[in-house]
Design a protein around this motif. Structure first.
Motif, PDB file in Angstrom:
ATOM      1  N   ILE A 165       0.818  -1.191  -0.246  1.00 52.11           N
ATOM      2  CA  ILE A 165       0.383   0.313  -0.268  1.00 52.11           C
ATOM      3  C   ILE A 165       0.969   1.301  -0.106  1.00 52.11           C
ATOM      4  O   ILE A 165       0.187   2.287  -0.074  1.00 52.11           O
ATOM      5  CB  ILE A 165      -1.171  -0.017   0.712  1.00 52.11           C
ATOM      6  N   LEU A 166       2.398   1.174   0.486  1.00 54.30           N
ATOM      7  CA  LEU A 166       3.053   2.320   0.883  1.00 54.30           C
ATOM      8  C   LEU A 166       3.599   2.913  -1.069  1.00 54.30           C
ATOM      9  O   LEU A 166       4.035   3.413  -0.765  1.00 54.30           O
ATOM     10  CB  LEU A 166       3.868   2.043   1.268  1.00 54.30           C
ATOM     11  N   LYS A 167       3.543   1.681  -1.925  1.00 52.82           N
ATOM     12  CA  LYS A 167       4.207   2.339  -2.971  1.00 52.82           C
ATOM     13  C   LYS A 167       3.442   2.926  -3.898  1.00 52.82           C
ATOM     14  O   LYS A 167       2.340   3.218  -3.706  1.00 52.82           O
ATOM     15  CB  LYS A 167       4.257   0.960  -3.819  1.00 52.82           C
TER      16      LYS A 167
ATOM     17  N   PRO B 273       9.324   8.964   2.983  1.00 50.85           N
ATOM     18  CA  PRO B 273       8.000   9.750   2.744  1.00 50.85           C
ATOM     19  C   PRO B 273       7.257   8.763   2.083  1.00 50.85           C
ATOM     20  O   PRO B 273       8.203   8.403   0.479  1.00 50.85           O
ATOM     21  CB  PRO B 273       9.039  10.892   1.756  1.00 50.85           C
ATOM     22  N   HIS B 274       6.350   8.980   1.848  1.00 53.84           N
ATOM     23  CA  HIS B 274       5.865   7.921   0.448  1.00 53.84           C
ATOM     24  C   HIS B 274       3.826   8.378   0.675  1.00 53.84           C
ATOM     25  O   HIS B 274       3.883   9.401   1.006  1.00 53.84           O
ATOM     26  CB  HIS B 274       4.984   6.311   0.497  1.00 53.84           C
ATOM     27  N   VAL B 275       2.811   8.501  -0.902  1.00 52.91           N
ATOM     28  CA  VAL B 275       1.903   8.483  -0.311  1.00 52.91           C
ATOM     29  C   VAL B 275       1.452   7.207  -0.811  1.00 52.91           C
ATOM     30  O   VAL B 275       1.147   7.019  -1.431  1.00 52.91           O
ATOM     31  CB  VAL B 275       1.333   9.436  -2.057  1.00 52.91           C
ATOM     32  N   ASP B 276       0.317   7.598   0.367  1.00 54.62           N
ATOM     33  CA  ASP B 276      -0.425   5.982   0.294  1.00 54.62           C
ATOM     34  C   ASP B 276      -1.566   5.675  -1.068  1.00 54.62           C
ATOM     35  O   ASP B 276      -2.319   7.134  -1.722  1.00 54.62           O
ATOM     36  CB  ASP B 276      -1.448   6.579   1.705  1.00 54.62           C
ATOM     37  N   ALA B 277      -1.266   4.124  -1.702  1.00 56.01           N
ATOM     38  CA  ALA B 277      -1.534   4.915  -3.081  1.00 56.01           C
ATOM     39  C   ALA B 277      -3.454   4.861  -3.247  1.00 56.01           C
ATOM     40  O   ALA B 277      -4.221   3.900  -1.800  1.00 56.01           O
ATOM     41  CB  ALA B 277      -1.095   2.988  -3.131  1.00 56.01           C
TER      42      ALA B 277
ATOM     43  N   SER C  16       3.239  14.011   1.006  1.00 57.74           N
ATOM     44  CA  SER C  16       3.980  12.794   1.419  1.00 57.74           C
ATOM     45  C   SER C  16       4.003  13.013   2.939  1.00 57.74           C
ATOM     46  O   SER C  16       3.825  13.841   3.277  1.00 57.74           O
ATOM     47  CB  SER C  16       5.704  12.687   0.682  1.00 57.74           C
ATOM     48  N   HIS C  17       4.348  11.431   3.310  1.00 63.70           N
ATOM     49  CA  HIS C  17       3.992  11.501   4.955  1.00 63.70           C
ATOM     50  C   HIS C  17       5.307  10.553   5.281  1.00 63.70           C
ATOM     51  O   HIS C  17       5.192   9.533   4.830  1.00 63.70           O
ATOM     52  CB  HIS C  17       2.781  11.356   5.715  1.00 63.70           C
ATOM     53  N   ALA C  18       6.445  10.735   6.450  1.00 63.62           N
ATOM     54  CA  ALA C  18       7.268  10.094   6.518  1.00 63.62           C
ATOM     55  C   ALA C  18       6.890  10.162   8.431  1.00 63.62           C
ATOM     56  O   ALA C  18       6.803  11.404   8.320  1.00 63.62           O
ATOM     57  CB  ALA C  18       9.075  11.140   5.571  1.00 63.62           C
TER      58      ALA C  18
HETATM   59 MN    MN Z   1       1.028   5.526   4.622  1.00 61.86          MN
END
Ligand code: MN
Ligand code: OGA
Length: 247
Positions: free
Chosen positions: A6-8, A155-159, A211-213
């Protein structure tokens, strides 16, 4: 073993920021709002980074404070202990994962849970009532993410394929700093203190345009003080992906 798929990172095309801005009147009139939307943004747990100048993107500043909500002391110490006790047997069976090149997270183990004991179910109902509109469809499984003392989340944006508009997390066992960084303007960023036992609710621009980290090690600093390195467990409820993103 669950993967952290889900983090991709998945790009979100439309400018949700604009969408929100333009639709804010419609939205407030046409659907029943979650309880948290009625609260004004509490800025005491948000620190805009110095790189984001006060006169830049002033509207976005106002909006992000409404789309990144932190409700301190949302669960009591007893409730926290009960939630942790219920997930511990599952987590204990797993080892923390490190050094996977494709992972957005270092030092974690995770599980999902569909059924909770009555006491914990009541707490999760409170989370849902606070964070989601009454008719929102939630993913049936709650995500439990256990971050080791030396772990962090990149850092990522939830898919969008895996979750919808709103993400609501309980931060348990210790506090953490979450950094939100604008996807197109990296100097537009802020830190949020996810205090132990808080509920945080991310939606709108906070969910799609930033993005969140979760910072780790020497980066885990809040207003000049380094947070102690301790294990932290997040219990996260999410909305179903929007119909157009479902496979
Ligand atoms: Mn997340
Ligand atoms: C995630 C995530 C944040 C947290 O699971 O995608 O960003 O609070 N978690 O652990």
């Amino acid at each position: 073993m669950l993967t952290f798929s889900i983090l991709k990172k998945c790009k979100y095309k439309a400018s949700v920021y604009k969408l929100y801005k333009n639709l804010s009147v419609d939205v407030s009139q046409s659907r029943v709002r979650p309880a948290a939307e009625k609260l004004s943004g509490d800025t005491s747990y948000i620190e805009i980074l110095p790189s984001w100048a006060p006169n830049e993107e002033a509207d976005l500043r106002t909006i992000i404070l409404h789309h990144m909500h932190i409700l301190p002391n949302f669960v009591s110490e007893e409730e926290e202990a009960a939630l942790l006790a219920e997930v511990e047997p599952q987590l204990k069976k797993m080892r923390y994962e490190y050094d996977h090149w494709d992972n957005a997270i270092e030092g974690y183990r995770e599980t999902e849970r569909g059924k909770w004991n009555n006491q914990n179910e009541a707490v999760l109902s409170r989370v849902k009532e606070m964070a989601f509109a009454p008719k929102a469809e939630l993913l049936p499984y709650v995500h439990v993410l256990d971050l080791a003392a030396g772990g962090h989340i990149k850092p990522h944006v939830d898919a969008v394929r895996f979750c919808g508009d709103t993400i609501a997390g309980l931060c348990l066992a210790s506090s953490a700093v979450m950094r939100l960084t604008h996807e197109k303007k990296p100097h537009v960023a802020l830190d949020a203190l996810l205090e132990r036992r808080c509920l945080y609710i991310m939606s709108g621009v906070a969910r799609y345009d930033f993005s969140h980290a979760v910072l780790g090690g020497e980066h885990s600093v809040w207003r000049g003080d380094r947070l102690p390195r301790r294990r932290r467990v997040a219990i996260i409820c999410r909305e179903q992906p929007k119909a157009e993103h479902r496979q």
